[in-house]
Design an enzyme around this catalytic site. Structure first.
Site, PDB file in Angstrom:
ATOM      1  N   SER A  88       0.846  -1.191   0.000  1.00 42.08           N
ATOM      2  CA  SER A  88       0.000   0.000   0.000  1.00 42.08           C
ATOM      3  C   SER A  88       0.890   1.253   0.000  1.00 42.08           C
ATOM      4  O   SER A  88       1.660   1.452  -0.945  1.00 42.08           O
ATOM      5  CB  SER A  88      -0.958  -0.030   1.185  1.00 42.08           C
ATOM      6  OG  SER A  88      -1.977   0.941   1.045  1.00 42.08           O
ATOM      7  N   ASP A 122      -9.247  -4.474  -6.033  1.00 39.81           N
ATOM      8  CA  ASP A 122      -8.850  -3.572  -4.944  1.00 39.81           C
ATOM      9  C   ASP A 122      -9.697  -2.306  -5.040  1.00 39.81           C
ATOM     10  O   ASP A 122      -9.477  -1.462  -5.911  1.00 39.81           O
ATOM     11  CB  ASP A 122      -7.361  -3.246  -5.075  1.00 39.81           C
ATOM     12  CG  ASP A 122      -6.792  -2.546  -3.852  1.00 39.81           C
ATOM     13  OD1 ASP A 122      -7.572  -1.874  -3.145  1.00 39.81           O
ATOM     14  OD2 ASP A 122      -5.576  -2.656  -3.615  1.00 39.81           O
ATOM     15  N   HIS A 161      -7.701  -5.219  -1.499  1.00 46.65           N
ATOM     16  CA  HIS A 161      -6.442  -4.611  -1.052  1.00 46.65           C
ATOM     17  C   HIS A 161      -5.641  -5.548  -0.151  1.00 46.65           C
ATOM     18  O   HIS A 161      -4.419  -5.434  -0.053  1.00 46.65           O
ATOM     19  CB  HIS A 161      -6.754  -3.306  -0.314  1.00 46.65           C
ATOM     20  CG  HIS A 161      -5.574  -2.408  -0.129  1.00 46.65           C
ATOM     21  ND1 HIS A 161      -4.793  -1.963  -1.180  1.00 46.65           N
ATOM     22  CD2 HIS A 161      -5.039  -1.850   0.995  1.00 46.65           C
ATOM     23  CE1 HIS A 161      -3.830  -1.191  -0.707  1.00 46.65           C
ATOM     24  NE2 HIS A 161      -3.950  -1.104   0.601  1.00 46.65           N
TER      25      HIS A 161
END
Length: 724
Positions: free
Chosen positions: A594, A669, A701
């Site tokens: 991320s 995601d 995600h």
């Protein structure tokens, strides 16, 4: 000849412990072999000195809500067992009590929507009659009892409803809810993700009013993800997602009168392009508190609304040269004076204000951060909180008077302590761990913090891990050439030889206010790092500028420049590490997920001569692609700060790639869209750079489900072993 045989035998016996040392495997890590015991869904009661725990038997597929006494820790009863009700054959996912704690709302068969939100089948359980009643025939969101427990409000298809349990009548509060258009009582995607709440409605203390937020997301741009599994043709999943600089939902505040079945929109003031990140009723049943923050998130007003006439008055204003963080710690005392937390003196601390919003006292002070606020005991006029006073990587529990005096540290062991207090604040359950000590749960007294009794320990896990001869996680600080002191940890091979040259894998996240260098028990990733250490790698983690718990200046230095100073610090830390006598400076890699993937991508491009390898999982590759609330808090809009966006986007530096680069993303995601990776790929292709990549179909995600994590970490492990 006989002597020689004995010598060989002695040598073999002496070598057996090393040869027999257990090696960690990925199958063990992702199969749950090192999972610590805990206390699931621990909830302190409000009316009795007791607490409940959701005890689940996953093998049998059953669950029970058990009741325990705080003073003795003895189990005093079971409120409900799923095996006794066919309606709960899927188990118990979560539960909430009515105010009098005589009824329980039970969720089962839950279906996730986004990170926090879900729909579920909900049932009302009467603890006296043992009767279980369905709340509705539909899967709904966020049901809550009225204060008298006679009604339940909930959200279904973007509208709020009230179920009168006694009359068996369901009344709609709103009727205009529509997918991808109007939402009543629950948050849109970006509020849920970035303001971290789902339920956007609240009962007042007398149960005659419901305040709620209405989201008009009609003009918010849509994002579509293809879903590949389940049909011959991929199906589109379309939802509203405001990217940086784009239109947000238009929000409005409403108060519904339950008795008259009427709705009133509240005019909060002369605001435009604003957010309502929190609403909360005060102790005056007809006074609602509302937090309103501007789009730049550097000006926050706490507003009191008179529910009877709809008038709104600002009682507190917070401003910041960068941004104001939203607080969940607002607590109203009996006279409607209130407790508030703020970074306004440079560190997060606790403040007391009177009901007119005038400062009475700054309760905590010092160059350390309050990291959790637990509550206020009106008998002793004490506030209970968690802080970093014992070092930014540690957490301790404290008690202090509202006058700022008589502060007492209630936890004795250095590491990470967290507390769940009994309703009368006589006791607290302390959750403690450190990098060397698995999580333990103990009962402690709130007067002096002395341990009364151990509840749960993980000694069996500690004994199990002893067979693996794992090295200690070493905490230190790194001082870069620019003079920045950064917290760090290292995991070295158990047979570490300072005369050898080792490859180093650096891990980081680096997002604003985050922390990875913390003195707490292992995450799942830590076991992976220990596994890599067993295979001859040093693993390191450095928290650079922009991370949290070292004061506002340290955290907010990255304002308008996400990825500039954070990347500098990782590169500079790697240069320091590369000079260690036992490190091979040509074999330093970095990885992250991320924000960490954004960082590792930038590091291998802007630090091409320092990092020889990088892995980026679900990375942001240009902040123009990410959501409005998060991105603009730290960057303002792309229209206002184009340079801040473009000069820190790895897409714009693809030509610099020299080392080995692995790029990974889930196609579903909803948070960091796969668009980020696709355009990064295109930039690398057009720069004629070779790299590796993997897309996980229909994974969000978190990239998990079935064997997904095992396959993912096998891929990353192999990439590290082949390229570092």
């Amino acid at each position: 000849m006989k002597y020689a045989k004995k010598s060989i035998l002695f040598f073999l016996l002496a070598a057996l412990p090393a040869l027999a040392q257990q090696k960690i495997t990925l199958e063990e890590i992702w199969g749950g072999a090192f999972r610590a015991k805990g206390m699931d869904e621990l909830s302190a009661m409000k009316n009795t000195n007791q607490y409940t725990v959701l005890n689940a038997n996953w093998n049998a597929g059953t669950a029970a809500i058990d009741l325990y006494d705080f003073a003795t820790l003895n189990k005093v009863g079971t409120l409900i067992e799923s095996k006794n009700f066919s309606e709960l054959k899927q188990g118990i996912d979560s539960y909430t009590f009515s105010k009098d704690e005589k009824k329980i709302l039970i969720a089962t068969n839950s279906n996730p929507i986004f990170r926090h939100s879900f729909t579920a089948d909900f049932f009302v359980f009467d603890t006296a009659t043992k009767k279980l009643t369905p709340l509705t025939d539909n899967k709904v969101q966020e049901p809550t009892f009225s204060p008298d427990g006679k009604k339940v409000a909930y959200v279904y298809d973007n509208n709020i409803y009230v179920n009168d349990l006694a009359e068996g009548i369901v009344r709609p509060v709103t009727k205009d809810g529509k997918k991808n258009a109007i939402i009543n009582g629950v948050c849109d995607w970006v509020y849920e993700e970035e303001f971290s709440f789902v339920r956007a409605y609240e009962w007042n203390a007398t149960g005659d009013k419901i305040a709620y937020i209405r989201f008009d997301e009609t003009e918010v741009p849509e994002f579509t993800m293809e879903v590949y599994e389940g049909s011959l043709y991929p199906q589109p999943n379309t939802f509203k997602y405001p990217k940086a600089g784009e239109k947000n939902s238009l929000v409005s505040l409403h108060i519904y009168d339950v008795k008259t079945n009427t709705d009133k929109e509240i005019k909060l003031g002369n605001y435009s392009d604003f957010y309502i990140p929190r609403i909360k009723w005060t102790n005056d049943a007809q006074t609602l508190s509302v937090q309103v923050i501007n789009r730049h998130q550097n000006n926050l007003d706490l507003i009191f609304v008179d529910a009877n006439n709809g008038t709104a008055k600002v009682v507190l204003n917070e401003t910041d040269k960068a941004y104001v963080d939203i607080t969940d710690n607002l607590t109203f005392l009996d006279d409607n004076s209130f407790i508030w937390t703020s970074e306004k003196d440079g560190f997060n601390h606790i403040y007391l204000y009177n009901k007119a919003g005038k400062l009475v006292n700054q309760i905590t002070k010092g160059k350390w951060e309050v990291t959790a606020y637990y509550g206020y005991d009106k008998k002793t006029k004490s506030v209970f909180f968690q802080s970093t006073e014992n070092g930014s990587i540690n957490r301790d529990v404290y008690r202090i008077g509202t006058n700022g005096k008589n502060k007492v540290r209630l936890t004795a062991q250095t590491g990470t302590n967290d507390a769940t207090f009994s309703p009368d604040y006589t006791y607290f359950i302390n959750t403690y761990s450190s990098a060397a000590q698995p999580t333990t749960y103990t009962l402690n007294g709130s007067k002096d913090g002395k341990q009364v009794k151990e509840i749960v320990n993980n000694n069996a896990l500690k004994d199990k891990l002893a067979k693996y001869n794992l090295p200690a996680k070493e905490f230190t600080t790194i001082t870069t050439e620019k003079g920045h002191n950064l917290n760090a940890w290292f995991i070295k091979p158990a047979d570490f030889d300072p005369k050898k040259k080792y490859p180093v894998l650096m891990y980081q996240y680096s997002g604003p206010g985050s922390q990875q260098v913390a003195n707490q028990w292992n995450t799942t990733n830590d076991y992976w790092y220990y596994m890599l250490a067993q295979q001859g790698y040093i693993v390191a983690c450095v928290d650079g500028r922009g991370t949290g718990f070292k004061g506002a200046d340290f955290k907010k230095v990255t304002y308008k420049e996400l990825g500039k100073y954070e990347v500098e610090d990782q590169i500079d830390a790697a240069k320091v590490i590369g000079k260690y006598a036992y490190v091979d400076p040509a074999r330093i890699g970095i990885w992250g997920w991320s924000f960490g993937g954004f960082m590792s991508s930038n590091c291998i491009l802007k630090g091409a001569d320092v990092f020889s390898m990088a892995i980026a999982v679900a990375p942001v590759t240009n902040w123009r692609f990410y959501d409005s609330i998060y991105t603009e808090r730290y960057m303002q809009t792309p229209q206002e700060n184009a340079g801040g966006y473009d000069m820190n986007s790895p897409i714009n530096f693809a030509k610099n790639l020299k080392g080995k680069y692995l790029l990974i993303h889930g196609s579903a995601d909803d948070n960091v869209h796969v668009q980020n990776t696709m355009l990064m790929i295109e930039a690398l292709v057009q720069a004629n750079k070779q790299f590796d990549w993997a897309i996980y179909p229909d994974k969000n995600h978190g990239i998990y489900g079935g064997k997904t994590r095992l396959q993912l970490y096998t891929k990353m492990t192999n990439f590290i072993k082949e390229n570092l």
